[in-house]
Every structure is written in C-alpha cells, then in structure tokens.
Motif scaffolding. Sequence first.
Motif, short mmCIF file in Angstrom:
data_model
loop_
_atom_site.label_atom_id
_atom_site.label_comp_id
_atom_site.label_asym_id
_atom_site.label_seq_id
_atom_site.Cartn_x
_atom_site.Cartn_y
_atom_site.Cartn_z
N GLY A 164 0.83 -1.09 0.15
CA GLY A 164 -0.04 0.01 -0.05
C GLY A 164 0.80 1.30 0.04
N GLU A 165 1.73 1.26 0.62
CA GLU A 165 2.74 2.42 0.89
C GLU A 165 3.56 2.57 -0.37
OE1 GLU A 165 5.24 2.60 4.35
OE2 GLU A 165 3.67 2.35 5.84
N GLN A 166 3.82 1.58 -1.16
CA GLN A 166 4.31 1.67 -2.56
C GLN A 166 3.56 2.14 -3.29
OE1 GLN A 166 5.97 -2.13 -3.71
NE2 GLN A 166 7.10 -1.18 -5.22
N ALA B 280 -4.65 8.34 1.80
CA ALA B 280 -4.67 7.21 2.89
C ALA B 280 -5.06 5.95 2.06
CB ALA B 280 -5.18 7.65 4.08
N ILE B 281 -4.86 4.84 2.53
CA ILE B 281 -5.69 3.79 2.17
C ILE B 281 -6.08 2.89 3.48
CG2 ILE B 281 -5.66 1.24 1.01
CD1 ILE B 281 -3.24 2.43 -0.60
N VAL B 282 -7.17 2.50 3.80
CA VAL B 282 -7.56 1.65 5.05
C VAL B 282 -8.13 0.42 4.48
CG1 VAL B 282 -8.82 1.64 7.11
CG2 VAL B 282 -7.89 3.91 6.38
N THR C 19 -0.63 5.77 5.26
CA THR C 19 -0.76 7.16 5.14
C THR C 19 0.31 7.70 4.26
OG1 THR C 19 -0.89 9.31 6.13
CG2 THR C 19 0.18 7.77 7.16
N SER C 20 0.18 8.78 3.48
CA SER C 20 1.21 9.22 2.55
C SER C 20 1.07 10.62 2.59
CB SER C 20 0.92 8.49 1.14
OG SER C 20 1.89 8.86 0.19
N TYR D 258 1.52 13.47 10.24
CA TYR D 258 0.19 13.19 10.14
C TYR D 258 -0.46 12.11 9.47
CZ TYR D 258 -4.31 15.74 8.99
OH TYR D 258 -5.65 16.15 9.04
N ASP D 259 -1.09 11.41 10.30
CA ASP D 259 -1.78 10.15 9.97
C ASP D 259 -2.99 10.34 9.31
OD1 ASP D 259 -2.66 7.60 9.29
OD2 ASP D 259 -2.23 6.87 11.24
N ARG D 260 -2.80 10.52 7.93
CA ARG D 260 -4.28 10.83 7.16
C ARG D 260 -5.22 9.74 7.26
NH1 ARG D 260 -0.47 13.84 5.14
NH2 ARG D 260 -0.94 15.95 4.07
#
Lengths: 605, 488
Positions: A241-243, A251-253, A267-268, A297-299
């Motif tokens: 996901g981070e890649q 963000a991806i959840v 988060t990015s 900051y954790d989006r």
Amino acid sequence: MIASFICLIVIIYIVRLFSLQIGDEKYKEHAESNALLRRIIYPARGLIYDRKGNLVVFNQPAYDVMLIPKDMDKSFDSIAFCKVLGIDMPELRRLFDDMKNPRRNPGYSAYTPQKLISHLSQEDYGRLQEKLYLFPGFFIQKRTVREYAYPCGANILGNIREVGAKDLERDDYYRAGDYTGDLGVEKSYEKQLRGHKGVEILMKDAYGRIKGKYENGRHDVAPESGRNLTLSVDMDLQAYGEQLMQGKVGAIVAIEPSTGEILCLVTSPNYDPSLLVGKERGKNYRMLRDAPGIPLYDRALQAAYPPGSTFKPTQGLIFLEEGTVTTSTMYPCYHGYINKLRVGCHGHASPIALRPALQTSCNAYFCWGFKNFIDKRGTTPAAQFDKWKNWMVKMGYGYRLGVDLPSESRGFIPNVDFYNKSYRGPNWSANSIISVSIGQGEVLATPLQIANLAATIANRGWFYTPHIVREVADTVLDSSFRQKRSPGIKKEYYDVIAEGMRMAVLGGTCRGANLPGIEVCGKTGTAQNPHGKDHSAFMGFAPYHNPKIAVAVYVENAGFGAAYGVPIGSLIMEKYLTGTISPGRKGVEERMFTSKTFTASGTKH
Amino acid sequence: MARSTEANVSVFRSLDWITIGLYLLLVIGGAVSIYAASYDFDRASMFSFAEFSGKQFTWIGLSLILGCVILLLDYRLYEAYAYPIYGAVLLLLLVTIFIAPDIKGSRSWLVLGPVSLQPAEFGKFATALALAKLFDSYNFRLNAKISNYLRALIIIFIPICLILMQRETGSALVYLSLIFVLYREGMSGLVLFSVLCTVTYFVVAVKFASPLVLGLPLGEFTVLLLICLVFCLMLVFYCRDIYIARNVILGMVGAGIAVTIAALCDVPVPGLVFFLVMLGAAMIYVSLVMFHHQIQKFVITMAFAVVSVMFMFSVNYVFGTVLQPHQQMRIKVALGIEEDLRGAGYNVNQSKIAIGSGGLTGKGFLNGTQTKLKYVPEQHTDFIFCTIGEEEGFVGSVGVLLLFLALILRVIAIAERQRSPFGRVYAYCVVSYLIFHLCINVGMVIGLCPVIGIPLPFFSYGGSALWGFTILLFIMLRIDASRKERRD
C-alpha cells in the motif's frame, strides 16, 4: 479513664519507636544510602508481530552512562574519561552542564543516579566497561531501544521517546530518563508493552565500587517483561500500500469485515520508523514534523475529507429504511438535479432507480431522495434532518469510531443547531443543504470511517469497531472490539446497496476494479474541495458473497475516483485475496507505482 | 466601651497560658519540621526558604491573628451561634461536594485562586459547638431518653456523611472519636468495650486466615476463644457472680481439655460445632440458674456473646464486599498480611526505614537523607513525623509525643474544671479529636495502624488543618477564660 487510655497509647507508641529506632539495626542499614545502590532493572518492552506472525518490532540493547555526582572522586580523571569514550573536553563539559541544567533535567540531584550520556555504541560500551573501576560514581545502565523489521507502518507502530516533565507528573511509573511510547500502538498500548520495572539493591564500598548484592538479593524485585502484541495488520500488504501511494498524498484503509481487524492503514507521505530511534530522533522528529505533506500526520485516522460519492450508499440506506424510496422509485436526471438550483450530473438513462443510480453515481437521484426525505410533509426539515444525523452517527460518522490508536479524528456531521446557526434560524430546507446528500458541503469523514462503511455493507448491516491489535499476550482484547455494532438498518436494504455497488464494478463508474475471478463491489468518489483539484476516492469490498476485505482509498487532488482510487483499491484487494497481481493488471500496478500527484511545493492540505 | 476593655483584659489574665505555651511549641516544631522536610540539598543555596515552609509560616502568622480575634470575641457568642455556625459549615461541606475539583479522587478542596481550603477541617469545631450546645440544653441528660442519644448521633453523623461523599474517608472517621464525649457524658462503658471487641475481632479474624485449627481458620478459632473468654470475664466482673462464673469456667476448661486430647489422638473434632455447642450449653446453664434481680446483666452478657459470634461470621463478608480493594489492601498491609512494598506498603515501609534510621538522637537538623531524597512520599503532610524521627531520633520523636500527651492531659484538666456542660463537652470534643489524630497519624507512620490520610495536628503542612485546630483550641480557651466571668 480517657486520660489513662491516651497514656497507654503513648506508651505503646514509645515502645514501638524504641524498637524501631534503637532496637532494630535493620532500618538503619536500609537507610544507608551511602552503602546501598538501588539500581533499576528495565524490563524488555513487549515485541510486536503482524497478523501472519512476522516479527515487526523488537529490541536491541542500548547503554546509558549513569553517574551519582556525590560519589564522584575529587580527583576524577576527566582526560582519561574522554580518551575512553573518544570525546573532547568541551564535549564532556557540555554533557555535565546539560545534566545539571534544571530545565533539561528537572529531577537533578547529586544523591541519585543521573544520566550523563545516552545511547553508547557497542564499542564504547565495551571500552568503558573495562575501565569503569577508574571512575567511582559512574555505572552503565542497560536499556533497550526499538528496531524495526520493515521500513513501513510508522504511523501504526509509533516509536518510543524519553519521558518529559508532563509524563512524570501524569504517571508515577516513570522516572526521568525512562522511555514511553509515542504515536501508534507504542502509545495506545504503552501500559501493556512497558511491563514492570525491577530493582536490584547493590552494596557499595566507600569508593563507590559495587561489592555485590545486598543480603544476597533478598530485597530485589525481578522485572516483568512487557506483553507482546499481535497486530491485525498484514505488513506485506502495508508495504505494498505504501508503495502504491508513493508520490501521492492520501490514505488507504483495509479492514477484514468479519472481525473489524485493520489489514493495512497507509498514510502518505510516510516515513521509515527507524528514523525515530536513537540519537538522531530529535532531529528527525523535527524534520518529519516540518517536511512538506507532514509525514507525522496520519491521514488515515486524522484527516477529515469530504467523502464525495462514497457517501451515497449511506443515503440510499436511509431513504430505504425511512420509506422515502423503494427499490423501484425512479427520479429524473437531465444532466443533474434541477429544482430552483442545479447540481450537475453526467449522461445516463433517465429516470433512474436506486441500483442503477449507485452504478452510475447519479447525483440527481440522491438529491431528489434527500429533498423528499427532508421536506417530507407533516414534519419539519429540522426534525427530519435530526433523524438523518442520527442514522449517520449510527453508521459510524461524526464521532470517533474508537480505534485503538491515538489521535483519531471525529470527521464532521452537522446537526440541526449547526444549520440554525449558519442560517440564523430554522428557515433552511433540503435545497439549502442539498450537497450533503452527495458527500459534499459540510460533511467530512476520515478514510477509516469510509472503510468502516465498506465493511458494514460487506457484512450487510453490522461492524466491529475497527482495531489494529489482534491480541495482547495473556490478556483479553478490550470488550469494545468484541461487540458487534449495528446501525439498525435492515439487512435487505444493505443487499440492495451491495448489488448497486456490484453493478458499478460490472458496468459503471468502478469498471477498473473488475478483477478476473473475484466479484468486487465498489463505489467511486470524486470530491470537490476548496484546495484545488478534486480528491479521488474509492470504497469497496470483495468478494461480493462472503467478503474478506473492505477498502477505502483517498488520494488528495488526484482527479476522478476512477483515476487513482479505483486502481489502488482494486490492487490492494487483488494483492490481499490472491497474493499476487495478475499479468493483465501489471500495467495498472506499474502506473500507480510511478505516478505522482504531489510535488513538495505543489500540493496543499 | 470601658466594660469591654476591662473584660478583654480579664480574658488575658484568666487565659490558660500552659495550653497556649504547648500550642506555640507544637506549631513552631511543625514549622521547623516542614522546613526540614522540604529542604533540598541541591538547591539550598538557591532558595533560602523552601516553598512549603514559606507558605506555612504565612499560615502560622494568620493562625495567631485568628487566635487573638477568637479570644477577643465574647464567649456568649459561641454559645448563642453554635447551631447557626454548625448549619453554615454543613452547608459549606455540602456545596463543596459539587463545586470542588477532583483531586486524587476526592472532592474536598475548595480552590480559591492560589489557596486551597478543606472545609472538612472546619467541620470539627462546628460539630463540637453543636454537640456542646445540645448537652447544654436545659435538663439534658444523655441517659434520660433514647432520643437524646439519637440527637447527639445525628449531630455527629451528618458531617460524617457529607465528608464521606467528598471521598475523604480519613477526615470522616475523625468524627467517630466523639464517642469519647458520649462516654464521658454517661454512655455505658459497655459501648466502648464493644467497639474495642469489634476492632479486635475484626483484626484477628482478617489477619490469621491460615493455618486451620480444628477445621477452622486460626483467626476464627482465636476469635471464638476470645468470645468464650469475654463471656467468662463478663460473668465475673460485670454480673459479679463468682459462683456461676466458676462453674462456667470449669465447664469450658474441661471441655477444652477433652477436645485437645481428642484432637491429639487424631479424632476429628469439628471446631465450629464444638464452640457453638459449648457456648450454647453455657448459656442454657446460665439462664437456668441466674438470679432474677440481675436478669438484665445476664441477658446483656449472653446477647454480647451471641452478637459477637454473628459479627465474626459477617467479617469476611464485610471485608470482601463492602470495603474497596485499596482499603482492603491498606488494612492488609497494616496487619502485615501482605507485604506490598511497591504499592500501599511502600509509604509505610519507607517511613519505618526513615524513622528507624534516626537512632537515639537522630541525624541532626536538615541531615536526614531518607526524607530529603524523596523516599518518603507526603513527607511534609501526613508523613511529617518521619522527618522528626529521622532527624531528631528517638529523643525528638518521644519529645513530640510527650508534648501532645501534655496538651491532651491539660485539655482534659480544663474540661473537668468547667462549670457548664457546654464548656465541658466542647473541651472533651477537642480531646477526642486530638487523641484520634495523634493515634492514627503516628500509628500509621510507625506502622501500627492502617494508612488513613489524616494530618498530624499543628505539624503537617497545610493551612486548613492548622486553622481548623487553632479555631478549635482557641474557642475552648475563650470559653475556659470566661469561667470566672460566669460567676456574676
């Protein structure tokens, strides 16, 4: 009688004082602070594993040079000391000044152990240990610092830092120089991770040299290691996901619907957790706090975004449950909702029912539904809107969901008072606030809340509070994560919504998520915002029957939902469900890896 | 005008200067101890006056002024306004519950800018005034009517309830000491004796949960044995019937020997059944042969034994369910059941170490290491006695105890020379409070009582307590000084 009573008591007390102060040598020995050194033994902090059992965070030894200033020799050989550690005199003087500086070290006392140097390297430790006998009053305290097996998931894992004055005040457990969790699970599970400190009581001779354990260690207390955590996160999926989010802001959840366990929380921009370890922590922390995009900051949890069209399923559910529409109710759409004002829409058949409206993401349908619900005859817009707000709250919007990570944001769902205030009275109607029906206007949601909606639809009407820790060794998970929460809307209506979302993938806005062999359901979102280009969002789950994963993707200023949200969401699903990406979709993957929507100066947040 | 000046002069002439001298000695001792307790080795040169002692000197100055004002007021004021004062303080206590901030779980501190006041401390003199006023009412005798007991108990229990609602259990318990006043004013000594037995039975039953003796925990076994002993003693000293007592004692001793022999021969004897049967048999015997002119005393003796047995059975229930876990822990630590050196026992252990290290003459003023190095928590408030014990040693701590003893005995003497019940009852209230505070505070510091957070009068840091006791004492002095005026 009373007089003799008090005389008797005083006599008893005097006898007791006699036995304490003169009769018993034990207490005097205890108090011989000159002869006894209470050395704290730090427990090993709990380890952190991911859902597959991979070790994610572990400990490595670190050495601090401690000193009891009172016990220092008058003839302390500072030159020899510097030589052993490879530092120069001004540096040593600075270290001493810092130690005695009441602002940096409020607990300074010449009679208790003070920390002079932290994080000694392994070699320095070895050399100093050898020569320690030359420097009375000095000793080495062994501690552990964190080491990370993956360069990702920093927002989930958090890090550890030295306690500050506030921590010391807040919690008796801490002494100056201790470590405590900061951000992520290190913070939210601090009490479980830290364990209990032990203490060993050592005897010193007049020169401050250790002469062994006092009374053979009878008064020592063994440290108790912290508890290990098992995260629900799949670190490989997290890394993937981070890649995918490289070069993008958002963000991806992903959540496992049947348990509420968070599979990844991306988060990015983000950072390597090992940046916040050791000597460089302070510098790196400031850097991450001030860098463009604010990596700290954790989006996924903290950012409140307009949910856009990912919000439409909630509206469909409310309309069905409240009887505003049935599955066969049709609303007209002539390129939009036109009723004194105009909300644009794109080309598709008209009039349109709920399922195809979800499929094509028709704005007009949801505006009409919202208008008919709010302006219902025989009641007031305020009363209807209050009902609307209550449904939204039950679906998990507007309040913190209660995830086990620090600093979750509430998002925002307006209430009647809010509108009464902004319209200076109750003279507002559906048309005034029509944009909330399509996830614009005042409503804001965190990516976690959007993912939770996907999970609720996947379950057809219930969810577990999303959580990131699956198991704390030897304890039971907090009961709030073991209780099903239900918005209270009938399962059959969720079936309708799921069907609409399936249609969106088969022949609607989410076609890009149509994976071979997996029945994906999805909903795009394209959220207008005052900061520039539209945000691209996606919310979905798969498979259609018996879902295993629910996903929300939010990419800031990236255009249509289908542009970034859908490809990223579908790649995450595919990766998680099949473990790989099919050859036909490698191109999409490559495009996501390399595309950039964010330049250091360009994007605002 | 002239008259009042004359009266004021006579007030100072007839004041009890011995009490005032003792008061001043204690207050000065307290200030010095607080200075020592909050003295900091490392920062000594930076602050010549530590913050706590500086504040405490201010409180002391204000107390002295307060004392003078109290002495200058007319003594009739205290009698006339006893109930209104009581009412006002109760109201203050009630309001405190709602407006006080939550400080470490208790809602008892009123924060007024830089100063905090604890109204519970002012409840003491107000309750004493109200109780004194009650006993001073025309033709009032405690034993005359049961409703008189009730009125006295209501006056005592309202502040207890309010302070319990503030979650200040320690301060609330202080009022229980007023039982001494009731005793002085004619309450039967049996009640005090019952209280003593209750405490003893409770401690014994809770403390010795093991080993088992005759199938009973050692604690319960001992309590049953004590109940039998008390039964016999009451027959001897209360019913004063040697004949019946002798037969009962002989019977019990005989049964005891028989059971001991049986137990030694490995015959299983159910201990509980044995005691119950033995007590039952003794009571049947007593009720058959007792003299009818003494029937009340015999009945009381038997009822006492029955209630004691019932009490013993309920102790475990009360201990396990009524008391909060942290209270259980404190009691267990005080009884030495649990040696919890890091939790509740930490304070007590550290304070024992500090006192114990003082030796005969102590380490000298400002030379204590245990209290200075913050081993002892609350070193300037509830555990101030530690500093005295460590720095002034056995000599100093015994000196302080004797000062308190002198003050208490002096106040008892003052109480006994009062001509009106008002003065006497008030002075006995002062005695009761002082006894309770001294016993519990010093007892907890030297590890003989559970840790109940109440201050050592005049010594512990804190303005409210100092003011509370100053008002308490000086009102008594003012009433005492008027005993000559009353002749007119």
